[in-house]
Write an enzyme that holds these catalytic residues in place. Structure first.
Site, PDB file in Angstrom:
ATOM      1  CB  VAL B  12      22.402  59.769 -67.840  1.00 43.40           C
ATOM      2  CG1 VAL B  12      23.900  59.693 -67.595  1.00 43.40           C
ATOM      3  CG2 VAL B  12      21.876  58.403 -68.299  1.00 43.40           C
ATOM      4  CG  ASP B  31      17.324  69.642 -68.859  1.00 40.81           C
ATOM      5  OD1 ASP B  31      17.909  68.592 -68.546  1.00 40.81           O
ATOM      6  OD2 ASP B  31      16.401  69.676 -69.696  1.00 40.81           O
ATOM      7  CG  ASN B  32      15.173  72.332 -73.521  1.00 43.08           C
ATOM      8  OD1 ASN B  32      15.380  71.215 -73.064  1.00 43.08           O
ATOM      9  ND2 ASN B  32      14.881  72.544 -74.799  1.00 43.08           N
ATOM     10  CG  ASP B  56      16.866  74.786 -77.136  1.00 44.24           C
ATOM     11  OD1 ASP B  56      17.730  73.882 -77.168  1.00 44.24           O
ATOM     12  OD2 ASP B  56      16.056  74.984 -78.059  1.00 44.24           O
ATOM     13  CB  VAL B  57      22.290  73.312 -74.926  1.00 41.74           C
ATOM     14  CG1 VAL B  57      22.265  73.443 -73.414  1.00 41.74           C
ATOM     15  CG2 VAL B  57      21.832  71.946 -75.362  1.00 41.74           C
ATOM     16  CB  ILE B  61      25.784  76.937 -73.330  1.00 45.35           C
ATOM     17  CG1 ILE B  61      25.447  75.660 -74.131  1.00 45.35           C
ATOM     18  CG2 ILE B  61      25.903  76.613 -71.841  1.00 45.35           C
ATOM     19  CD1 ILE B  61      26.512  74.579 -74.061  1.00 45.35           C
ATOM     20  CE1 TYR B 146      19.204  60.099 -78.684  1.00 42.37           C
ATOM     21  CE2 TYR B 146      19.360  57.774 -79.181  1.00 42.37           C
ATOM     22  CZ  TYR B 146      19.611  58.831 -78.336  1.00 42.37           C
ATOM     23  OH  TYR B 146      20.266  58.614 -77.151  1.00 42.37           O
ATOM     24  CB  THR B 176      21.613  53.317 -68.852  1.00 48.12           C
ATOM     25  OG1 THR B 176      22.793  53.045 -69.616  1.00 48.12           O
ATOM     26  CG2 THR B 176      22.012  53.572 -67.407  1.00 48.12           C
ATOM     27  NE  ARG B 187      15.025  54.623 -73.108  1.00 44.95           N
ATOM     28  CZ  ARG B 187      16.073  55.423 -72.958  1.00 44.95           C
ATOM     29  NH1 ARG B 187      17.177  55.194 -73.658  1.00 44.95           N
ATOM     30  NH2 ARG B 187      16.036  56.451 -72.137  1.00 44.95           N
TER      31      ARG B 187
END
Lengths: 313, 313
Positions: B12, B31-32, B56-57, B61, B146, B176, B187
């Site tokens: 996304v 992004d990591n 790695d957020v 950041i 998650y 999505t 998925r």
């Protein structure tokens, strides 16, 4: 054993410290006094087996001493007025705080014990609540800073257990009362007792027909000791299943205080859980545990402790 | 506008980057690559208005540039095999990652946008799911790393909105699909499409009667754009309410691939949500939004994009 407790200056934490010291263990208490009380640390400061670290466990646990056998994570604002005053801190102590405790346990090959809460059941549709009930929680309401922090704390505890092999315990604590609760705790028993001591009417939210179960702190501590003695990783309810409506509670308070009680009615706050009662079948099975202290006896102890602290101040 | 996106190399996230660049904005991607893909960064690296930070957020950041208008937090493993491989990292990007994004938004007086998920509804007892439904989630099951991370992310986003005044948005993304999904996403759509492309039978878990709704990524991106244009802080569902059983989906795949499809049945995994369908009344009301792309059209696009990438590799 060498035991580290976060939230050692809190209500439940300080009773745990007392019990561990009585049982001959060495205790490291950690608290940042966001809701804990300095007088609860002062109780043990001269004890040769107690040491205290003033620290925010959400930032880290600055312990560098001997190998730990247990890390118990009891730090968190736990009453609605406190956690709603500190929503971000409450969320952080559930996430970063729990993780720092888990990492410390991992480093020391210590066992980890999480204090979770009946609030993970939210406003339950199942009554009483067994541990297998997934709860009914608003993920972004006013109470979510506490409820979701504790659900997250359970999830990360199980993740460290499953993925990193940490030997973990989780309890879900239902309403608990006793000496050393903060007078401004905001929950019904302290509200009622302090209102009654000041000769004020007791505040009833809604119609007073909502029920709560009230666990005396000594029963909770005994349940914690027993769970530390067995190997069981899934959450365990610790609470007193005997239910009282707010109106019944007010009547018992009147009996303990030996004077007549007036009531004042106010509207129910939003997101207030309507009903909460532990199913303690699991704790009875695996711990041979059930509550021993009646509400009247527990309230007598609480009221005596407050009289004592007033008299001694 | 100056827009920072965490998870910019994800499925996304990369479509968002593309749309923002098309619309004339400057984009900082972060992004990591724990589940994002380097080729999704490579798509934009030569664009004059794109810059990328590999970080790695959950640790922070590391952005030090000009004032941001928006911080969008889309970083997280999002498919069951990925988040179950990285349970602790998934929990952290929901807690620490979200908080770092909120703090960055606070510092820049930027708006904050959280990508939450239909997984906050868990295995729902209400069907379809409106935003007011509190969900039915196992707080310590295998998916909790998650689900609870995202519920926590919503809670802390609302806490920063309420307590610190951050101008926030929350979407709950339902299933999505589209180009740039990882082939090992795990998925059903990617599984089916890649099985069909390899000429293998499609794997049906359980009896194949469980339903899912499938949103094409362009519809999601349009919904995100519209929500950025209004002021609304509570969660908003973005998904396609048209339901298909797994067996029906398999049939549409067969139609798109223009060849016959075999099926192979396997047992349903534990904690697998049985049914999930968005109530999009809110998005329709406040955003004048509804999905435009049919399943067959979306699958055509997806299959074409995979053919292209195979041909070009």
């Amino acid at each position: 054993m060498n035991i580290l407790i976060t939230g050692s200056a809190g209500f439940v934490g300080s009773h745990l410290v007392e019990r561990f010291l009585q049982d001959g263990h060495s205790v490291i208490g950690v608290d940042n006094y966001i809701s804990g009380q300095r007088q609860n640390t002062a109780l043990f400061l001269t004890h040769p087996r107690f040491q205290f670290l003033e620290a925010d466990v959400s930032q880290g646990i600055p312990y560098t001493g001997e190998t730990l056998d247990w890390v118990l994570h009891f730090a968190s604002p736990a009453s609605p007025p406190h956690y709603q005053e500190f929503p971000v801190e409450t969320l952080m102590v559930g996430a970063q705080g729990t993780q720092h405790g888990l990492e410390l346990a991992l480093k020391h090959s210590a066992k980890f014990f999480l204090a979770s809460t009946s609030e993970v059941y939210g406003d339950p549709h199942v009554h009483p609540q067994p541990e297998s009930y997934w709860g009914h929680v608003n993920p972004n309401g006013l109470r979510s800073c506490y409820d979701e922090a504790k659900r997250y704390a359970e999830a990360i505890t199980m993740a460290y257990h499953r993925a990193k092999g940490v030997d973990t315990r989780i309890i879900r604590i239902f309403n608990t009362y006793g000496p050393r609760m903060r007078a401004d705790d905001g929950r019904v028993i302290t509200n009622f007792v302090h209102q009654a001591l000041r000769g004020e009417p007791l505040t009833i939210y809604g119609d007073g027909q909502q029920t709560r179960s009230f666990q005396y702190v000594d029963d909770l501590i005994e349940g914690i000791m027993r769970l530390m003695g067995v190997t069981y990783h899934e959450p365990v309810n610790l609470g007193n299943p005997t239910e009282f409506t707010m109106l019944e509670l007010a009547a018992v308070i009147g009996k303990v205080m030996e004077h007549s009680i007036e009531l004042e009615y106010k509207p129910l706050p939003s997101d207030d859980p309507k009903q909460r009662q532990p199913d303690i079948g699991l704790a009875t099975n695996i711990l041979d545990w059930k509550p021993q202290v009646s509400l009247q006896e527990g309230l007598q102890n609480l009221v005596s402790s407050i009289d004592y602290s007033l008299a001694s101040s």
